[in-house]
Design a protein around this motif. Structure first.
Motif, mmCIF file in Angstrom:
data_model
loop_
_atom_site.group_PDB
_atom_site.id
_atom_site.type_symbol
_atom_site.label_atom_id
_atom_site.label_comp_id
_atom_site.label_asym_id
_atom_site.label_seq_id
_atom_site.Cartn_x
_atom_site.Cartn_y
_atom_site.Cartn_z
ATOM 1 N N THR A 8 0.846 -1.188 0.000
ATOM 2 C CA THR A 8 0.000 0.000 0.000
ATOM 3 C C THR A 8 0.883 1.239 0.000
ATOM 4 O O THR A 8 2.000 1.215 0.513
ATOM 5 N N LYS A 9 0.349 2.297 -0.577
ATOM 6 C CA LYS A 9 1.093 3.560 -0.636
ATOM 7 C C LYS A 9 0.114 4.723 -0.577
ATOM 8 O O LYS A 9 -0.956 4.676 -1.175
ATOM 9 N N TYR A 10 0.510 5.766 0.150
ATOM 10 C CA TYR A 10 -0.289 6.984 0.279
ATOM 11 C C TYR A 10 0.024 7.924 -0.881
ATOM 12 O O TYR A 10 1.182 8.104 -1.256
ATOM 13 N N TYR A 11 -1.021 8.532 -1.446
ATOM 14 C CA TYR A 11 -0.883 9.563 -2.476
ATOM 15 C C TYR A 11 -1.628 10.801 -1.995
ATOM 16 O O TYR A 11 -2.820 10.736 -1.684
ATOM 17 N N SER A 19 -6.721 12.966 -1.191
ATOM 18 C CA SER A 19 -5.722 11.976 -0.792
ATOM 19 C C SER A 19 -6.294 10.572 -0.952
ATOM 20 O O SER A 19 -7.483 10.344 -0.723
ATOM 21 N N ARG A 20 -5.415 9.647 -1.340
ATOM 22 C CA ARG A 20 -5.848 8.270 -1.586
ATOM 23 C C ARG A 20 -4.781 7.291 -1.109
ATOM 24 O O ARG A 20 -3.630 7.647 -0.940
ATOM 25 N N ILE A 21 -5.208 6.056 -0.946
ATOM 26 C CA ILE A 21 -4.305 4.941 -0.669
ATOM 27 C C ILE A 21 -4.468 3.949 -1.824
ATOM 28 O O ILE A 21 -5.587 3.584 -2.196
ATOM 29 N N TYR A 34 -8.723 8.501 1.113
ATOM 30 C CA TYR A 34 -8.192 8.557 2.467
ATOM 31 C C TYR A 34 -9.296 9.028 3.397
ATOM 32 O O TYR A 34 -9.940 10.044 3.151
ATOM 33 N N SER A 40 -3.528 6.670 9.892
ATOM 34 C CA SER A 40 -2.804 6.270 8.686
ATOM 35 C C SER A 40 -2.759 4.746 8.566
ATOM 36 O O SER A 40 -3.035 4.179 7.496
ATOM 37 N N ASN A 43 -6.074 3.332 7.482
ATOM 38 C CA ASN A 43 -6.324 3.574 6.063
ATOM 39 C C ASN A 43 -5.574 2.562 5.197
ATOM 40 O O ASN A 43 -6.127 2.019 4.236
ATOM 41 N N HIS A 44 -4.319 2.296 5.534
ATOM 42 C CA HIS A 44 -3.546 1.310 4.778
ATOM 43 C C HIS A 44 -4.153 -0.085 4.939
ATOM 44 O O HIS A 44 -4.278 -0.831 3.957
ATOM 45 N N GLY A 70 4.871 3.419 2.836
ATOM 46 C CA GLY A 70 3.768 2.486 2.642
ATOM 47 C C GLY A 70 3.943 1.242 3.492
ATOM 48 O O GLY A 70 4.809 1.173 4.362
#
Length: 89
Positions: A8-11, A19-21, A34, A40, A43-44, A70
């Motif tokens: 997973t990675k945060y954008y 914001s999105r994962i 997000y 955090s 969310n992941h 991530g």
């Protein structure tokens, strides 16, 4: 059965999207918005679960942070679990 790792990675927000994962495995990808009401980590976890649910992957999952940012999640079925001894010093 061969399992796939999920990363997973945060954008952060862009001009038209918040914001999105992103959760990715060899099988495919899902994006989740997000949720500011979650941490955090939550969310992941939610993104990894959404990808696992999409492909019908069940069982126990363990995850941890990546040095590149991530998280990474792997499926641990009963009887196949392993442990890594804590290293002293």
């Amino acid at each position: 059965m061969i399992f796939q790792a999920i990363t997973t990675k945060y954008y952060g927000p862009a001009n038209v999207k918040g914001s999105r994962i992103k959760a990715t495995a060899q099988a495919g990808t899902v994006w989740l918005e997000y949720d500011d009401g979650l941490s955090s980590e939550q969310n992941h976890n939610a993104a990894a679960k959404a990808l696992a649910d999409r492909y019908g992957w069940s069982g126990g999952w363990i995850g941890g942070g990546l040095s590149t940012g991530g998280n990474c999640y792997v499926n641990v079925e009963a009887g196949e679990a392993f442990s890594i001894a804590k290293r002293e010093g």
